[in-house]
Design a protein around this motif. Structure first.
Motif, mmCIF file in Angstrom:
data_model
loop_
_atom_site.group_PDB
_atom_site.id
_atom_site.type_symbol
_atom_site.label_atom_id
_atom_site.label_comp_id
_atom_site.label_asym_id
_atom_site.label_seq_id
_atom_site.Cartn_x
_atom_site.Cartn_y
_atom_site.Cartn_z
ATOM 1 N N PHE A 81 -8.426 18.153 -3.553
ATOM 2 C CA PHE A 81 -8.236 17.651 -2.198
ATOM 3 C C PHE A 81 -6.781 17.243 -1.984
ATOM 4 O O PHE A 81 -6.176 17.514 -0.948
ATOM 5 N N LEU A 82 -6.203 16.626 -3.032
ATOM 6 C CA LEU A 82 -4.812 16.194 -2.968
ATOM 7 C C LEU A 82 -3.892 17.389 -2.729
ATOM 8 O O LEU A 82 -3.012 17.355 -1.876
ATOM 9 N N ILE A 83 -4.123 18.472 -3.488
ATOM 10 C CA ILE A 83 -3.298 19.671 -3.341
ATOM 11 C C ILE A 83 -3.435 20.227 -1.920
ATOM 12 O O ILE A 83 -2.461 20.554 -1.267
ATOM 13 N N PHE A 84 -4.670 20.241 -1.445
ATOM 14 C CA PHE A 84 -4.890 20.753 -0.100
ATOM 15 C C PHE A 84 -4.106 19.926 0.909
ATOM 16 O O PHE A 84 -3.439 20.444 1.785
ATOM 17 N N PHE A 85 -4.133 18.603 0.723
ATOM 18 C CA PHE A 85 -3.461 17.749 1.690
ATOM 19 C C PHE A 85 -1.951 17.973 1.685
ATOM 20 O O PHE A 85 -1.331 18.122 2.707
ATOM 21 N N PHE A 86 -1.364 18.044 0.479
ATOM 22 C CA PHE A 86 0.086 18.252 0.419
ATOM 23 C C PHE A 86 0.460 19.610 0.978
ATOM 24 O O PHE A 86 1.451 19.769 1.656
ATOM 25 N N GLY A 87 -0.400 20.590 0.689
ATOM 26 C CA GLY A 87 -0.122 21.935 1.198
ATOM 27 C C GLY A 87 -0.084 21.931 2.714
ATOM 28 O O GLY A 87 0.847 22.449 3.313
ATOM 29 N N ILE B 239 8.150 10.795 13.100
ATOM 30 C CA ILE B 239 7.018 11.601 12.637
ATOM 31 C C ILE B 239 7.025 11.713 11.117
ATOM 32 O O ILE B 239 6.004 11.542 10.456
ATOM 33 N N ILE B 240 8.208 11.931 10.540
ATOM 34 C CA ILE B 240 8.298 12.099 9.087
ATOM 35 C C ILE B 240 7.916 10.796 8.383
ATOM 36 O O ILE B 240 7.153 10.798 7.419
ATOM 37 N N ILE B 241 8.434 9.654 8.902
ATOM 38 C CA ILE B 241 8.107 8.362 8.286
ATOM 39 C C ILE B 241 6.599 8.125 8.366
ATOM 40 O O ILE B 241 5.965 7.725 7.383
ATOM 41 N N GLY B 242 6.016 8.418 9.517
ATOM 42 C CA GLY B 242 4.574 8.273 9.689
ATOM 43 C C GLY B 242 3.813 9.100 8.677
ATOM 44 O O GLY B 242 2.847 8.644 8.054
ATOM 45 N N LEU B 243 4.285 10.307 8.473
ATOM 46 C CA LEU B 243 3.639 11.240 7.558
ATOM 47 C C LEU B 243 3.696 10.723 6.123
ATOM 48 O O LEU B 243 2.698 10.735 5.390
ATOM 49 N N ILE B 244 4.891 10.216 5.733
ATOM 50 C CA ILE B 244 5.068 9.710 4.371
ATOM 51 C C ILE B 244 4.147 8.507 4.152
ATOM 52 O O ILE B 244 3.464 8.411 3.128
ATOM 53 N N ALA B 245 4.103 7.603 5.154
ATOM 54 C CA ALA B 245 3.243 6.422 5.047
ATOM 55 C C ALA B 245 1.790 6.861 4.906
ATOM 56 O O ALA B 245 1.036 6.319 4.082
ATOM 57 N N GLY B 246 1.392 7.871 5.690
ATOM 58 C CA GLY B 246 0.028 8.383 5.638
ATOM 59 C C GLY B 246 -0.311 8.921 4.259
ATOM 60 O O GLY B 246 -1.370 8.622 3.699
ATOM 61 N N ILE B 247 0.615 9.686 3.690
ATOM 62 C CA ILE B 247 0.386 10.286 2.366
ATOM 63 C C ILE B 247 0.259 9.179 1.318
ATOM 64 O O ILE B 247 -0.635 9.207 0.468
ATOM 65 N N ALA B 248 1.149 8.154 1.415
ATOM 66 C CA ALA B 248 1.112 7.056 0.450
ATOM 67 C C ALA B 248 -0.249 6.352 0.510
ATOM 68 O O ALA B 248 -0.868 6.096 -0.536
ATOM 69 N N LEU B 249 -0.725 6.057 1.719
ATOM 70 C CA LEU B 249 -2.028 5.406 1.881
ATOM 71 C C LEU B 249 -3.132 6.262 1.274
ATOM 72 O O LEU B 249 -4.028 5.775 0.591
ATOM 73 N N LEU B 250 -3.042 7.570 1.530
ATOM 74 C CA LEU B 250 -4.062 8.492 1.049
ATOM 75 C C LEU B 250 -4.103 8.511 -0.477
ATOM 76 O O LEU B 250 -5.175 8.507 -1.085
ATOM 77 N N LEU C 200 -3.178 6.103 -2.493
ATOM 78 C CA LEU C 200 -3.790 4.840 -2.912
ATOM 79 C C LEU C 200 -5.314 4.937 -2.822
ATOM 80 O O LEU C 200 -6.038 4.564 -3.752
ATOM 81 N N PHE C 201 -5.787 5.462 -1.711
ATOM 82 C CA PHE C 201 -7.220 5.585 -1.472
ATOM 83 C C PHE C 201 -7.873 6.494 -2.510
ATOM 84 O O PHE C 201 -8.919 6.186 -3.079
ATOM 85 N N ILE C 202 -7.190 7.624 -2.808
ATOM 86 C CA ILE C 202 -7.741 8.588 -3.770
ATOM 87 C C ILE C 202 -7.785 7.976 -5.166
ATOM 88 O O ILE C 202 -8.769 8.132 -5.896
ATOM 89 N N THR C 203 -6.698 7.246 -5.536
ATOM 90 C CA THR C 203 -6.671 6.588 -6.845
ATOM 91 C C THR C 203 -7.861 5.636 -6.956
ATOM 92 O O THR C 203 -8.562 5.603 -7.966
ATOM 93 N N TRP C 204 -8.090 4.887 -5.895
ATOM 94 C CA TRP C 204 -9.186 3.920 -5.865
ATOM 95 C C TRP C 204 -10.542 4.636 -6.002
ATOM 96 O O TRP C 204 -11.380 4.290 -6.825
ATOM 97 N N LEU C 205 -10.704 5.716 -5.236
ATOM 98 C CA LEU C 205 -11.945 6.499 -5.297
ATOM 99 C C LEU C 205 -12.152 7.060 -6.697
ATOM 100 O O LEU C 205 -13.255 7.022 -7.248
ATOM 101 N N ASN C 206 -11.052 7.573 -7.291
ATOM 102 C CA ASN C 206 -11.073 8.164 -8.619
ATOM 103 C C ASN C 206 -11.605 7.166 -9.641
ATOM 104 O O ASN C 206 -12.438 7.501 -10.475
ATOM 105 N N LYS C 207 -11.065 5.914 -9.567
ATOM 106 C CA LYS C 207 -11.469 4.861 -10.508
ATOM 107 C C LYS C 207 -12.960 4.594 -10.367
ATOM 108 O O LYS C 207 -13.689 4.512 -11.343
#
Ligand SMILES: *[C@@H]1O[C@H](CO)[C@@H](O)[C@H](O)[C@H]1NC(C)=O
Length: 298
Positions: free
Chosen positions: A10-16, A269-280, A282-289
Motif C-alpha cells: 500500500f505504501l508503494i502504491f501511495f508513493f507511486g 500543495i507540496i507542503i500539504g502533500l509532504i505532511a499528508g505522507i508523513a501522517l500516513l 505514522l498511521f501505517i507504522t501504528w497499524l503494522n505494530k
C-alpha cells in the motif's frame, strides 16, 4: 511467516501515485518555460581541468546576469581542449532580477541535462545559455532549431490581416530585441548579442521568412534559429494561452506578481502533500505494530 505485506505494498502504491499529483514546479513562471536544449555528444574526462573551468564560467555568467542582459565569458585552460567559451542572452524585456533567475535556472538545468558534455545550449522562454570548447562568438548560424505552429485559424480574413504588418515591423525594427504588434497579432524577435548588426538583421529576416511560410494561418508560431528567433501570437491568449507566453502585457509589464501567486500555491500543495505522507507513514507504522501484535509472530 505472515509478514505484513499488504501494508508495504500500500505504501508503494501511495508513493507511486503521489508523483502524479505533485504539480510540476518548473511551470511556476513564464520565463523558465523550456523551449529547447541540446548537448554535444563528446564528453570530457571527469577529473580533467575542464569541469572546474566550466564551473568558473557558469558562475561568472550567472553573476553578471544580475546586471546586464547579455554577456560572453572565456575561461582559458592550459591547453585548447580545456578552454571554454560561454554566453547568455536574456529576453530584451526581462527585468534584471528575472534575467538573473532565468540564467540561474538554465545553468542548473544544463548541469543535469548535459552532465559531462563539452558543450551545451538551452533556451528557456526568458533566456538562452550556451557553452562550448570551440569559439562560437559572433559566428552566424541559421540552422532551424524549433519550428512550432499553433492550431489553424481557418480562412477568417479579418484575423489573417494583422500578421504581415506585425512581422514586417520586426524586420525594420532594428536592435537585438524587437517587439511589435498589429491588429490582434503580437510579435517578437531577438538575436543573441554576439552577432553584428548585419548578422542580426540577416538572421531575423530569415527567421521571419520561415515563420510566415510555416505558420501563416496559425493561432501562434515559434521559429528559432541557432542565433535568433521570431514568434507571434494572435488574440487575447498571449499571456498564457499557448504555453509560450511572452511574459508581458500591452504596457510591457512583466507578470511576476501572477507568477509569485502560482509559486506560493505550488509550495502550499507540496507542503500539504509532504505532511499528508508523513501522517500516513505514522498511521501505517501504528497499524503494522497492531497487526504484528495481533498475530503474535516472532
Ligand atoms: C564579449 O564581451 C566583451 C566584454 O566583456 C565585449 O567587449 C565583446 O564585444 C564581446 N564579444 C562578443 C562577440 O560579443
Amino acid at each position: 511467516m505472515p509478514t505484513p505485506l499488504p501494508f508495504s505494498s500500500f505504501l508503494i502504491f501511495f508513493f507511486g501515485s503521489s508523483l502524479i499529483f505533485t504539480p510540476p514546479s518548473s511551470s511556476s513562471s513564464s520565463f523558465d518555460t523550456f523551449l529547447f536544449g541540446g548537448c554535444t555528444l563528446q564528453k570530457y574526462t571527469p577529473n580533467s581541468p575542464y569541469p572546474s573551468n566550466l564551473n568558473l564560467l557558469l558562475s561568472r555568467l550567472v553573476t553578471t546576469s544580475a546586471t546586464i542582459p547579455y554577456n560572453n565569458v572565456t575561461v582559458l585552460g592550459s591547453s585548447p581542449q580545456d578552454t571554454i567559451y560561454g554566453l547568455y542572452q536574456c529576453r530584451g524585456d526581462l527585468p534584471p532580477n528575472d534575467c538573473y533567475q532565468c540564467v540561474t535556472r538554465a545553468v542548473t538545468r544544463l548541469g543535469t541535462m548535459c552532465t559531462d558534455a563539452y558543450g551545451a545550449a538551452l533556451q528557456l522562454d526568458g533566456c538562452f545559455v550556451k557553452y562550448d570548447n570551440k569559439r562560437f562568438f559572433g559566428v552566424e548560424d541559421k540552422t532551424v532549431v524549433v519550428k512550432k505552429c499553433g492550431p489553424s485559424i481557418g480562412s477568417d480574413l479579418d484575423a489573417l490581416t494583422g500578421l504581415d504588418p506585425a512581422l514586417a515591423q520586426l524586420v525594420t525594427g532594428g536592435g537585438t530585441y524587437r517587439a511589435s504588434g498589429a491588429g490582434d497579432v503580437r510579435s517578437v524577435a531577438q538575436c543573441v548579442g554576439d552577432l553584428s548588426v548585419g548578422g542580426c538583421q540577416d538572421c531575423i529576416s530569415e527567421a521571419i521568412r520561415r515563420l510566415k511560410s510555416a505558420c501563416g494561418p496559425s493561432a501562434w508560431g515559434d521559429l528559432f534559429l541557432a542565433k535568433c528567433y521570431a514568434r507571434f501570437t494572435r488574440g487575447a491568449t498571449h499571456a498564457e494561452g499557448n504555453g509560450y507566453g511572452y511574459g508581458y502585457d500591452a504596457n510591457g509589464n512583466d507578470d511576476s506578481k501572477d507568477n509569485n501567486n502560482k509559486t506560493n500555491k505550488t509550495i502550499a500543495i507540496i507542503i500539504g502533500l509532504i505532511a499528508g505522507i508523513a501522517l500516513l507513514i505514522l498511521f501505517i507504522t501504528w497499524l503494522n505494530k497492531r497487526y504484528e501484535k495481533g498475530h503474535g509472530c516472532r
